[in-house]
Design a protein around this motif. Structure first.
Motif, PDB file in Angstrom:
ATOM      1  N   TRP A  63     -12.631  16.278  63.220  1.00 60.20           N
ATOM      2  CA  TRP A  63     -11.322  16.730  63.655  1.00 60.20           C
ATOM      3  C   TRP A  63     -11.373  17.212  65.102  1.00 60.20           C
ATOM      4  O   TRP A  63     -12.432  17.597  65.605  1.00 60.20           O
ATOM      5  CB  TRP A  63     -10.806  17.831  62.731  1.00 60.20           C
ATOM      6  N   PRO A  64     -10.238  17.199  65.791  1.00 61.66           N
ATOM      7  CA  PRO A  64     -10.234  17.472  67.238  1.00 61.66           C
ATOM      8  C   PRO A  64     -10.801  18.831  67.638  1.00 61.66           C
ATOM      9  O   PRO A  64     -11.448  18.954  68.673  1.00 61.66           O
ATOM     10  CB  PRO A  64      -8.744  17.372  67.607  1.00 61.66           C
ATOM     11  N   ALA A  65     -10.555  19.869  66.837  1.00 66.58           N
ATOM     12  CA  ALA A  65     -11.010  21.196  67.241  1.00 66.58           C
ATOM     13  C   ALA A  65     -12.523  21.328  67.252  1.00 66.58           C
ATOM     14  O   ALA A  65     -13.065  22.212  67.907  1.00 66.58           O
ATOM     15  CB  ALA A  65     -10.402  22.261  66.326  1.00 66.58           C
ATOM     16  N   LEU A 209     -13.875  30.594  66.280  1.00 70.36           N
ATOM     17  CA  LEU A 209     -12.973  29.705  65.549  1.00 70.36           C
ATOM     18  C   LEU A 209     -12.133  28.880  66.510  1.00 70.36           C
ATOM     19  O   LEU A 209     -11.448  29.420  67.389  1.00 70.36           O
ATOM     20  CB  LEU A 209     -12.047  30.532  64.647  1.00 70.36           C
ATOM     21  N   SER A 210     -12.161  27.573  66.344  1.00 73.31           N
ATOM     22  CA  SER A 210     -11.239  26.684  67.066  1.00 73.31           C
ATOM     23  C   SER A 210     -10.386  25.952  66.033  1.00 73.31           C
ATOM     24  O   SER A 210     -10.858  25.602  64.958  1.00 73.31           O
ATOM     25  CB  SER A 210     -12.002  25.675  67.931  1.00 73.31           C
ATOM     26  N   PHE A 211      -9.132  25.727  66.372  1.00 70.90           N
ATOM     27  CA  PHE A 211      -8.239  25.030  65.448  1.00 70.90           C
ATOM     28  C   PHE A 211      -6.999  24.566  66.194  1.00 70.90           C
ATOM     29  O   PHE A 211      -6.737  24.990  67.328  1.00 70.90           O
ATOM     30  CB  PHE A 211      -7.867  25.924  64.263  1.00 70.90           C
ATOM     31  N   LEU A 212      -6.248  23.696  65.568  1.00 74.40           N
ATOM     32  CA  LEU A 212      -4.944  23.299  66.080  1.00 74.40           C
ATOM     33  C   LEU A 212      -3.896  24.105  65.328  1.00 74.40           C
ATOM     34  O   LEU A 212      -3.817  24.037  64.097  1.00 74.40           O
ATOM     35  CB  LEU A 212      -4.708  21.796  65.885  1.00 74.40           C
ATOM     36  N   ASP A 213      -3.111  24.867  66.058  1.00 74.43           N
ATOM     37  CA  ASP A 213      -2.133  25.760  65.436  1.00 74.43           C
ATOM     38  C   ASP A 213      -0.899  24.953  65.055  1.00 74.43           C
ATOM     39  O   ASP A 213       0.121  24.965  65.742  1.00 74.43           O
ATOM     40  CB  ASP A 213      -1.785  26.895  66.397  1.00 74.43           C
ATOM     41  N   ARG A 214      -0.973  24.298  63.925  1.00 68.12           N
ATOM     42  CA  ARG A 214       0.073  23.357  63.513  1.00 68.12           C
ATOM     43  C   ARG A 214       1.337  24.057  63.014  1.00 68.12           C
ATOM     44  O   ARG A 214       2.427  23.538  63.150  1.00 68.12           O
ATOM     45  CB  ARG A 214      -0.485  22.435  62.429  1.00 68.12           C
ATOM     46  N   ILE A 234      -8.296  35.612  72.539  1.00 69.93           N
ATOM     47  CA  ILE A 234      -7.885  34.231  72.790  1.00 69.93           C
ATOM     48  C   ILE A 234      -8.570  33.742  74.063  1.00 69.93           C
ATOM     49  O   ILE A 234      -8.449  34.361  75.115  1.00 69.93           O
ATOM     50  CB  ILE A 234      -6.359  34.121  72.936  1.00 69.93           C
ATOM     51  N   ILE A 235      -9.308  32.645  73.956  1.00 71.79           N
ATOM     52  CA  ILE A 235     -10.055  32.103  75.088  1.00 71.79           C
ATOM     53  C   ILE A 235      -9.245  30.991  75.750  1.00 71.79           C
ATOM     54  O   ILE A 235      -8.758  30.075  75.071  1.00 71.79           O
ATOM     55  CB  ILE A 235     -11.414  31.548  74.647  1.00 71.79           C
ATOM     56  N   GLU A 236      -9.087  31.055  77.048  1.00 74.39           N
ATOM     57  CA  GLU A 236      -8.361  30.018  77.773  1.00 74.39           C
ATOM     58  C   GLU A 236      -9.185  28.726  77.791  1.00 74.39           C
ATOM     59  O   GLU A 236     -10.353  28.717  78.186  1.00 74.39           O
ATOM     60  CB  GLU A 236      -8.083  30.472  79.208  1.00 74.39           C
ATOM     61  N   LEU A 237      -8.555  27.649  77.360  1.00 75.96           N
ATOM     62  CA  LEU A 237      -9.280  26.388  77.236  1.00 75.96           C
ATOM     63  C   LEU A 237      -9.730  25.835  78.587  1.00 75.96           C
ATOM     64  O   LEU A 237     -10.752  25.148  78.674  1.00 75.96           O
ATOM     65  CB  LEU A 237      -8.412  25.354  76.517  1.00 75.96           C
ATOM     66  N   ASN A 238      -8.986  26.150  79.647  1.00 71.52           N
ATOM     67  CA  ASN A 238      -9.348  25.586  80.951  1.00 71.52           C
ATOM     68  C   ASN A 238     -10.649  26.156  81.499  1.00 71.52           C
ATOM     69  O   ASN A 238     -11.150  25.690  82.522  1.00 71.52           O
ATOM     70  CB  ASN A 238      -8.219  25.768  81.964  1.00 71.52           C
ATOM     71  N   LYS A 239     -11.222  27.116  80.810  1.00 66.09           N
ATOM     72  CA  LYS A 239     -12.504  27.669  81.233  1.00 66.09           C
ATOM     73  C   LYS A 239     -13.683  26.778  80.833  1.00 66.09           C
ATOM     74  O   LYS A 239     -14.775  26.922  81.376  1.00 66.09           O
ATOM     75  CB  LYS A 239     -12.711  29.064  80.640  1.00 66.09           C
ATOM     76  N   PHE A 240     -13.435  25.879  79.874  1.00 69.88           N
ATOM     77  CA  PHE A 240     -14.565  25.072  79.401  1.00 69.88           C
ATOM     78  C   PHE A 240     -14.194  23.676  78.901  1.00 69.88           C
ATOM     79  O   PHE A 240     -15.055  22.814  78.808  1.00 69.88           O
ATOM     80  CB  PHE A 240     -15.308  25.816  78.282  1.00 69.88           C
ATOM     81  N   ASN A 248      -1.495  22.411  71.184  1.00 75.67           N
ATOM     82  CA  ASN A 248      -1.562  23.448  70.145  1.00 75.67           C
ATOM     83  C   ASN A 248      -3.003  23.830  69.807  1.00 75.67           C
ATOM     84  O   ASN A 248      -3.246  24.542  68.828  1.00 75.67           O
ATOM     85  CB  ASN A 248      -0.818  23.010  68.881  1.00 75.67           C
ATOM     86  N   ALA A 249      -3.956  23.376  70.609  1.00 82.16           N
ATOM     87  CA  ALA A 249      -5.357  23.720  70.378  1.00 82.16           C
ATOM     88  C   ALA A 249      -5.616  25.176  70.768  1.00 82.16           C
ATOM     89  O   ALA A 249      -5.115  25.654  71.792  1.00 82.16           O
ATOM     90  CB  ALA A 249      -6.263  22.786  71.172  1.00 82.16           C
TER      91      ALA A 249
END
Length: 257
Positions: A63-65, A209-214, A234-240, A248-249
């Motif tokens: 899965w994507p997460a 924990l990573s997930f898609l907040d559906r 909450i970790i900003e995705l653009n950091k990594f 929605n990730a």
């Protein structure tokens, strides 16, 4: 992996909501190749995505997460070096494999018995990540929640051997009702393992924990994590994250207060 058969997807859910962008939809198994930070290359097998509502087992496909959490682990490896780690809901094992490069010990776990043979195959295929040392990994069936025999067995078998103060998981949340048993399990593992030798009862540790907040799971996540005395970051995705992840990730870190 950029062809999608729209007829196989429930019309009520968009590709982005269910995280299907980039998945091939056929029958049988596909080989998925990944590259992460620190020159990590992983090749795993997984099921091609079918209708999301009739998929035989959600644990049989990547899965994507899982890609998001794997990027985080490889980018911020210092947080995982030398740790005893449990991966919940391992599925095809991507995140656990990345963590196994750095950990003292990684335990892959999943409640779906159908996913375990494929998980074992993927772990064996990528054993170079943990230097082909099978003493550094294990695979167990593990259900979440109270009064679960598999959780009791897990605690009895591992709590005196390992200091599981790091727990990882990706795409574990699809309905709000799964959040309570998830955090009960996380809390139970940390309480019985913290400090090693059965733990000191403090339960100190971290849950990644990573997930898609559906379906807007944040209110329940916040209330349940607070119930079990966790802080939530909450970790900003653009950091990594080095690609266009679904909007929605989410990447969250829970720490015991």
């Amino acid at each position: 992996m950029d062809k999608i058969n729209k007829n196989e997807i429930n019309s009520d859910d968009s590709d982005e909501e269910v995280g299907l962008n980039g998945y091939l939809i056929e029958e049988g198994l596909e080989t998925y190749k990944y590259e992460f930070y620190d020159d990590i290359k992983i090749e795993i097998e997984g099921q091609e995505l079918q209708n999301v509502n009739v998929q035989p087992s959600t644990g049989l496909l990547p899965w994507p997460a899982s890609r998001i959490l794997s990027l985080y682990i490889s980018k911020f490896k210092e947080e995982f070096i030398g740790k005893d780690i449990v991966e919940l809901g391992s599925g095809v094992g991507l995140c656990g494999l990345v963590s196994s490069k750095y950990s003292n010990f990684t335990l892959f776990s999943d409640g779906d018995e159908k996913s375990l043979p494929l998980l074992r195959d993927n772990v064996n295929t990528n054993s170079s990540l943990f230097n082909n040392n099978n003493d550094r990994i294990s695979i167990e069936r593990l259900y979440w929640g109270n009064n679960q025999p598999t959780l009791n067995h897990f605690i009895q078998q591992y709590s005196t051997k390992y200091n599981f103060n790091t727990i990882i998981g990706s795409d574990l949340i699809y309905v709000d009702s799964s959040i309570e048993p998830l955090f009960f399990t996380v809390d139970s593992i940390l309480k019985t393992s913290s400090g090693g030798g059965g733990g000191d009862g403090s339960g100190k540790g971290t849950f990644y924990l990573s997930f898609l907040d559906r379906k807007n799971h944040f209110p329940t996540l916040l209330s349940v994590s607070e119930k079990y005395n966790f802080t939530m970051e909450i970790i900003e995705l653009n950091k990594f994250v080095n690609y266009d992840a679904p909007t929605n990730a989410k990447m969250l870190i829970f720490k015991k207060k």
